[in-house]
Enzyme design. Structure first.
Site, mmCIF file in Angstrom:
data_model
loop_
_atom_site.group_PDB
_atom_site.id
_atom_site.type_symbol
_atom_site.label_atom_id
_atom_site.label_comp_id
_atom_site.label_asym_id
_atom_site.label_seq_id
_atom_site.Cartn_x
_atom_site.Cartn_y
_atom_site.Cartn_z
ATOM 1 C CD GLU A 206 -2.936 -1.263 0.353
ATOM 2 O OE1 GLU A 206 -3.120 -0.261 -0.388
ATOM 3 O OE2 GLU A 206 -3.613 -2.296 0.270
ATOM 4 C CG ASP A 231 -18.621 -8.767 -3.089
ATOM 5 O OD1 ASP A 231 -19.614 -8.461 -2.382
ATOM 6 O OD2 ASP A 231 -17.455 -8.487 -2.757
#
Length: 295
Positions: A206, A231
């Site tokens: 990240e 989803d």
């Protein structure tokens, strides 16, 4: 001369096959170069796998881009003389060996254009370590109907959705697995926040304060690719922060809207999605999904 990056382009591969059928001797040098590139790619992969394991900042995306770079490097080496295998193969293939083309600039221009370059196809029957896709082409063939379906529901070109899945998983090669070794089918990197279903815990990279950081996070796990796409559709439509992305109506606006809404921490996320979308495997697909959805 035939295109250098044949293995990245199904049309180029078809052209190479046609050239062989038309004049096998004339096509032999390029066939030999492609064969040497395949060998060099496997050699680089073996060298990489024989190291001391992943580095501190390694993760699925870092590994994917390292693979892409090595495959492009293998192709460039084969086009600039390689290891000499291609010249030996030409004679065996019935052609006439020629002096290898060498650029005065050498390989100083690398890396280049690897954002949308799919990895080499594996031999038939050799499943990927991630999601069981035999090749990037198989990834596209199996998932394109799902991307079209979700694209129609969202009013977005299905190619940009499939490009996002390819970016997140390295064309299916870097998909996370569940603790019992099954594919998680998490094609879109959706984390498990607010999720009541199965999860898998894996390392991830990240961007925090402009720098890459290695973290461990929980991600959603699905029973099939269809569940993952369903989803993804719910995730975007149920989150108000993605309204601007969904209202864009075009692939560029959608990708940039996802980034602006914080879908991923990578500051170049939208450009990477669009780069993958421009790759040969996706560029030639029918991109009228959004138009059909609005008709």
């Amino acid at each position: 001369m035939l295109p250098a990056a044949v293995y990245t382009d199904p049309n180029g591969l078809a052209g190479l096959k046609a050239a062989v059928r038309s004049d096998a001797a004339a096509a032999a040098p390029e066939v030999a170069r492609q064969a040497e590139a395949l060998f060099l790619g496997e050699l680089l992969k073996t060298l990489r796998d024989s190291g001391f394991g992943p580095g501190l900042l390694d993760g699925p995306q870092a590994q994917m881009y390292r693979d892409l770079l090595h495959r492009q490097l293998a192709m460039d080496l084969s086009q600039h003389g390689g290891l000499g295998f291609a010249q030996s193969l030409v004679g065996a293939l019935g052609g006439e060996a020629a002096s290898p083309a060498r650029s005065p600039a050498g390989l100083g221009s690398l890396p280049r254009g690897v954002s949308g370059l799919p990895p080499l196809a594996r031999p038939p029957g050799a499943a990927s370590a991630g999601g069981g896709y035999e090749s990037p082409a198989a990834f596209v063939t199996q998932l394109w109907p799902h991307a079209q379906r979700v694209g129609r529901a969202l009013g977005i070109d299905g190619r940009v959705i499939l490009a996002q899945a390819a970016l997140e998983t390295g064309w299916g090669e870097r998909m996370a697995r569940t603790p019992d070794g099954r594919p998680s089918h998490n094609l879109f990197g959706i984390k498990a926040h607010g999720w009541g279903g199965a999860v898998t815990t894996v390392p991830t990279l990240e961007f925090r304060d402009g720098a890459l950081q290695r973290e461990v996070a929980q991600f959603r796990a699905y029973g099939s690719p269809a569940e993952a796409f369903d989803d993804y559709l719910r995730f975007l439509t149920d989150n108000p922060r993605y309204r601007q992305a969904l209202a864009a109506g075009d692939a560029t606006g959608f990708a940039r809207g996802l980034q602006a809404a914080g879908y991923a921490t990578d500051p170049d996320y939208a450009d990477k999605i669009l780069g993958v979308m421009a790759s040969p495997l996706l560029a030639d697909l029918d991109g009228d999904t959004a138009a059909g959805a609005r008709a």
